[in-house]
Design a protein around this motif. Structure first.
Motif, mmCIF file in Angstrom:
data_model
loop_
_atom_site.group_PDB
_atom_site.id
_atom_site.type_symbol
_atom_site.label_atom_id
_atom_site.label_comp_id
_atom_site.label_asym_id
_atom_site.label_seq_id
_atom_site.Cartn_x
_atom_site.Cartn_y
_atom_site.Cartn_z
ATOM 1 N N VAL A 1 -6.928 24.999 26.877
ATOM 2 C CA VAL A 1 -6.055 23.828 27.026
ATOM 3 C C VAL A 1 -5.252 23.984 28.315
ATOM 4 O O VAL A 1 -5.030 25.080 28.804
ATOM 5 C CB VAL A 1 -5.091 23.694 25.822
ATOM 6 C CG1 VAL A 1 -5.859 23.391 24.561
ATOM 7 C CG2 VAL A 1 -4.238 24.930 25.640
ATOM 8 N N ASP A 2 -4.850 22.851 28.870
ATOM 9 C CA ASP A 2 -4.052 22.879 30.105
ATOM 10 C C ASP A 2 -2.622 23.248 29.839
ATOM 11 O O ASP A 2 -2.063 23.049 28.843
ATOM 12 C CB ASP A 2 -4.103 21.513 30.791
ATOM 13 C CG ASP A 2 -5.507 21.215 31.280
ATOM 14 O OD1 ASP A 2 -6.214 22.153 31.660
ATOM 15 O OD2 ASP A 2 -5.877 20.025 31.257
ATOM 16 N N TRP B 1 -6.162 33.956 23.066
ATOM 17 C CA TRP B 1 -6.227 35.406 22.902
ATOM 18 C C TRP B 1 -4.807 35.946 22.788
ATOM 19 O O TRP B 1 -3.878 35.440 23.416
ATOM 20 C CB TRP B 1 -6.945 36.041 24.084
ATOM 21 C CG TRP B 1 -8.417 35.766 24.131
ATOM 22 C CD1 TRP B 1 -9.065 34.673 23.605
ATOM 23 C CD2 TRP B 1 -9.411 36.567 24.738
ATOM 24 N NE1 TRP B 1 -10.409 34.763 23.856
ATOM 25 C CE2 TRP B 1 -10.654 35.914 24.556
ATOM 26 C CE3 TRP B 1 -9.383 37.771 25.426
ATOM 27 C CZ2 TRP B 1 -11.844 36.433 25.034
ATOM 28 C CZ3 TRP B 1 -10.578 38.278 25.907
ATOM 29 C CH2 TRP B 1 -11.794 37.625 25.708
ATOM 30 N N GLU B 2 -4.668 36.978 21.981
ATOM 31 C CA GLU B 2 -3.347 37.558 21.739
ATOM 32 C C GLU B 2 -3.399 39.064 21.889
ATOM 33 O O GLU B 2 -4.452 39.683 21.685
ATOM 34 C CB GLU B 2 -2.890 37.218 20.316
ATOM 35 C CG GLU B 2 -2.748 35.742 20.054
ATOM 36 C CD GLU B 2 -2.350 35.459 18.619
ATOM 37 O OE1 GLU B 2 -2.342 36.384 17.784
ATOM 38 O OE2 GLU B 2 -2.048 34.287 18.340
ATOM 39 N N PRO B 3 -2.242 39.680 22.203
ATOM 40 C CA PRO B 3 -2.201 41.153 22.205
ATOM 41 C C PRO B 3 -2.554 41.658 20.812
ATOM 42 O O PRO B 3 -2.102 41.110 19.808
ATOM 43 C CB PRO B 3 -0.748 41.470 22.551
ATOM 44 C CG PRO B 3 -0.214 40.235 23.191
ATOM 45 C CD PRO B 3 -0.966 39.086 22.566
ATOM 46 N N ASP B 4 -3.396 42.695 20.752
ATOM 47 C CA ASP B 4 -3.791 43.225 19.443
ATOM 48 C C ASP B 4 -3.051 44.512 19.098
ATOM 49 O O ASP B 4 -3.376 45.173 18.115
ATOM 50 C CB ASP B 4 -5.302 43.423 19.361
ATOM 51 C CG ASP B 4 -5.828 44.502 20.304
ATOM 52 O OD1 ASP B 4 -5.017 45.164 20.991
ATOM 53 O OD2 ASP B 4 -7.061 44.688 20.346
ATOM 54 N N HIS C 1 -0.321 35.022 30.287
ATOM 55 C CA HIS C 1 -0.222 33.616 29.880
ATOM 56 C C HIS C 1 -1.597 32.940 29.885
ATOM 57 O O HIS C 1 -1.886 32.100 29.026
ATOM 58 C CB HIS C 1 0.755 32.853 30.775
ATOM 59 C CG HIS C 1 2.179 33.226 30.532
ATOM 60 N ND1 HIS C 1 3.064 33.483 31.546
ATOM 61 C CD2 HIS C 1 2.878 33.410 29.389
ATOM 62 C CE1 HIS C 1 4.236 33.807 31.039
ATOM 63 N NE2 HIS C 1 4.147 33.774 29.734
ATOM 64 N N PHE C 2 -2.436 33.297 30.851
ATOM 65 C CA PHE C 2 -3.787 32.732 30.918
ATOM 66 C C PHE C 2 -4.554 33.036 29.632
ATOM 67 O O PHE C 2 -5.121 32.133 29.002
ATOM 68 C CB PHE C 2 -4.529 33.299 32.138
ATOM 69 C CG PHE C 2 -5.992 32.993 32.142
ATOM 70 C CD1 PHE C 2 -6.454 31.739 32.516
ATOM 71 C CD2 PHE C 2 -6.916 33.951 31.762
ATOM 72 C CE1 PHE C 2 -7.814 31.445 32.506
ATOM 73 C CE2 PHE C 2 -8.275 33.673 31.759
ATOM 74 C CZ PHE C 2 -8.719 32.411 32.134
ATOM 75 N N GLY D 1 -10.369 29.851 36.625
ATOM 76 C CA GLY D 1 -10.253 30.945 35.659
ATOM 77 C C GLY D 1 -10.785 30.542 34.296
ATOM 78 O O GLY D 1 -11.518 31.297 33.649
ATOM 79 N N GLY D 2 -10.432 29.351 33.858
ATOM 80 C CA GLY D 2 -10.915 28.862 32.566
ATOM 81 C C GLY D 2 -12.419 28.706 32.536
ATOM 82 O O GLY D 2 -13.073 29.039 31.543
#
Length: 176
Positions: A175-176, A145-148, A138-139, A106-107
């Motif tokens: 990051v892991d 990235w954050e909810p806007d 969470h990914f 995914g990353g």
């Protein structure tokens, strides 16, 4: 461990993309979507959609994650620039088959999609994520990235699905 790569999708990847989407959605969204929506993932209409996506052209990127000889995930990303100056870079779909999760696919998909979008001049991106999909939320949060604050509700044919919009930089530091 087999070599893991990300590359642009071809016509030969369409069956694998459809399989990944079917298995991922049946695992993650079986309680959120009606059976008819899930059954449609293997339809000829879905196949036609993915073939069109492979050939969508400039501004649209369909990428596949491959481990060894197996396609394990995919990502669709696009950059839209309107005549009004509005510019949107969006990850419309990013899925990894559940049994191949937690291996960095995914990353890698997100990083490659971000690089393709940056090449269009974009510096931020967005993605719509089902509110109930904590794994995807969470990914994206791990990617910075954050909810806007934007939300939307989609009609599933037998109910509604609420999604949150995540936004963030395309200069990713995963990051892991």
């Amino acid at each position: 461990m087999a070599t893991a790569t990300v590359r642009p999708a071809t016509d030969d990847d369409v069956d694998a993309i459809m399989g990944v989407q079917d298995r991922a959605w049946r695992t993650a969204y079986a309680d959120l979507l009606p059976p008819a929506a899930l059954d449609g993932l293997s339809s000829e209409a879905a196949r036609s959609h993915w073939i069109d996506a492979v050939h969508a052209g400039e501004g649209f990127h369909l990428l596949v994650a491959v481990e060894g000889d197996t396609t394990v995930g995919f990502c669709a990303a696009a950059h839209y620039a309107g005549a009004d100056g509005l510019s949107i870079s969006e990850i419309s779909t990013l899925l990894v088959e559940p049994r191949w999760g937690r291996r960095g696919h995914g990353g890698r998909l997100l990083a490659h999609a971000a690089a393709a979008l940056r090449a269009t001049g974009a510096d931020t991106g967005r993605a719509w994520v089902p509110e109930a999909d904590t794994a995807s939320r969470h990914f994206y949060a791990r990617a910075g990235w954050e909810p806007d604050g934007a939300v939307r509700t989609l009609d599933t044919g037998s109910g509604t699905l609420r999604e949150m919009r995540f936004a963030g930089t395309l200069d990713l530091r995963l990051v892991d």
